[in-house]
Design an enzyme around this catalytic site. Sequence first.
Site, PDB file in Angstrom:
ATOM      1  N   PHE A 260       0.559  -1.194   0.046  1.00 16.35           N
ATOM      2  CA  PHE A 260      -0.193  -0.016   0.197  1.00 16.35           C
ATOM      3  C   PHE A 260       0.834   1.207  -0.013  1.00 16.35           C
ATOM      4  O   PHE A 260       0.482   2.265  -0.492  1.00 16.35           O
ATOM      5  CB  PHE A 260      -0.815  -0.170   1.184  1.00 16.35           C
ATOM      6  CG  PHE A 260      -1.997   1.091   1.006  1.00 16.35           C
ATOM      7  CD1 PHE A 260      -2.962   0.887   0.008  1.00 16.35           C
ATOM      8  CD2 PHE A 260      -2.046   1.931   2.020  1.00 16.35           C
ATOM      9  CE1 PHE A 260      -3.735   2.130  -0.121  1.00 16.35           C
ATOM     10  CE2 PHE A 260      -2.846   3.225   1.972  1.00 16.35           C
ATOM     11  CZ  PHE A 260      -3.904   3.192   0.956  1.00 16.35           C
ATOM     12  N   TYR A 261       2.191   1.143   0.495  1.00 14.33           N
ATOM     13  CA  TYR A 261       2.942   2.437   0.800  1.00 14.33           C
ATOM     14  C   TYR A 261       3.368   2.498  -0.882  1.00 14.33           C
ATOM     15  O   TYR A 261       3.210   3.776  -1.158  1.00 14.33           O
ATOM     16  CB  TYR A 261       4.211   1.823   1.327  1.00 14.33           C
ATOM     17  CG  TYR A 261       5.432   2.748   0.866  1.00 14.33           C
ATOM     18  CD1 TYR A 261       5.399   4.173   1.491  1.00 14.33           C
ATOM     19  CD2 TYR A 261       6.578   2.507   0.308  1.00 14.33           C
ATOM     20  CE1 TYR A 261       6.360   4.940   1.432  1.00 14.33           C
ATOM     21  CE2 TYR A 261       7.600   3.123   0.173  1.00 14.33           C
ATOM     22  CZ  TYR A 261       7.524   4.388   0.586  1.00 14.33           C
ATOM     23  OH  TYR A 261       8.604   5.191   0.431  1.00 14.33           O
TER      24      TYR A 261
END
Length: 344
Positions: A159-160
């Site tokens: 998700f980063y």
Amino acid sequence: MMDRDDAQAPRVLVTGSAGFIGYHLCARLLETGHRVTGLDAFTDYYDVALKRARHARLEGPNFTAHEGRVETPGLLDDLIARARPEIVVHLAAQAGVRHSIEAPESYVEANLIGSFRLIEALRRHPCRHLMMASTSSAYGAETEMPYREDMAANLPMSFYAATKKANEAMAHSYAHLYGIPTTMFRFFTVYGPWGRPDMALFKFTSAILEDRPIDVYNHGEMRRDFTYVDDLVEGLVRLADRAPQAPKARGAATPGDSLSPVAPWRVVNLGHGAPQRLDDFIAAIETATGREARRNLMPIQPGDVPATWADTALQEALIGKLPKTPMAQGVARFVAWYRAHYAA
């Protein structure tokens, strides 16, 4: 933003100025006579005392420090209106691949909303060049190496990485709509003194000096394009003077250029262009500490990739060859800093 000492040195805003890279960039700019406005939230993702120690070293007549979160409504708008920066370097973000699996909402707030607040503020108060941090993690599931800026990179593995890829897209839209010259730079495993406690070099050094085992992921079969922080900062300083031009104003594009056909926007890799084995990195730490690591071999972690490798052709075409600090030398500098800072 080339080295200069006169009163005409540009005004620079650095978000994330108490972070690892932000601190080193601010220090370099101040050394060369620039006027720097720094913004940092001093969040507790890792040791706040370390962040404050970095900021304390920047204090001086040419550095103006501000504390606050980039996602706070109105904060960046007011700050940019007052500071009137010619160059904005956006480094503030919630970092960490693994942490993004555990606390994704913090990445939405800092990375997505915070970056939106910045580009929206620059719509009202334009600067000469916006430089925004992306990441090598943006290449995600791409398997062809070295990684080139013209790859689609549409399959983020964490998700980063997804938030950073979204930042690239958001910044492109604002560059197109409002003519904001924007460079997105993708970092490749930056390391060096004053580094982050959640990164491998810091964790390994701490554990080895305290005779604790180190967790070695993918059973050590990892390769990274390790980039010493001073080399990276040199790249940022040089890139600052290479703001992308709008398509109607530019000449022939550099071969392999990632320059947008519809906006003054491009993405640039910043790395050494030479992947090195994790085992060699650990060996350099063992040499610098004079101690042997006890390895706890583990499988690859969710969101991680086994290798990263930057294609540096565009980087070199735009700003020339960067310094390449040997890994052993860079690691030794970190270990020396760690021992001095923590009296280890």
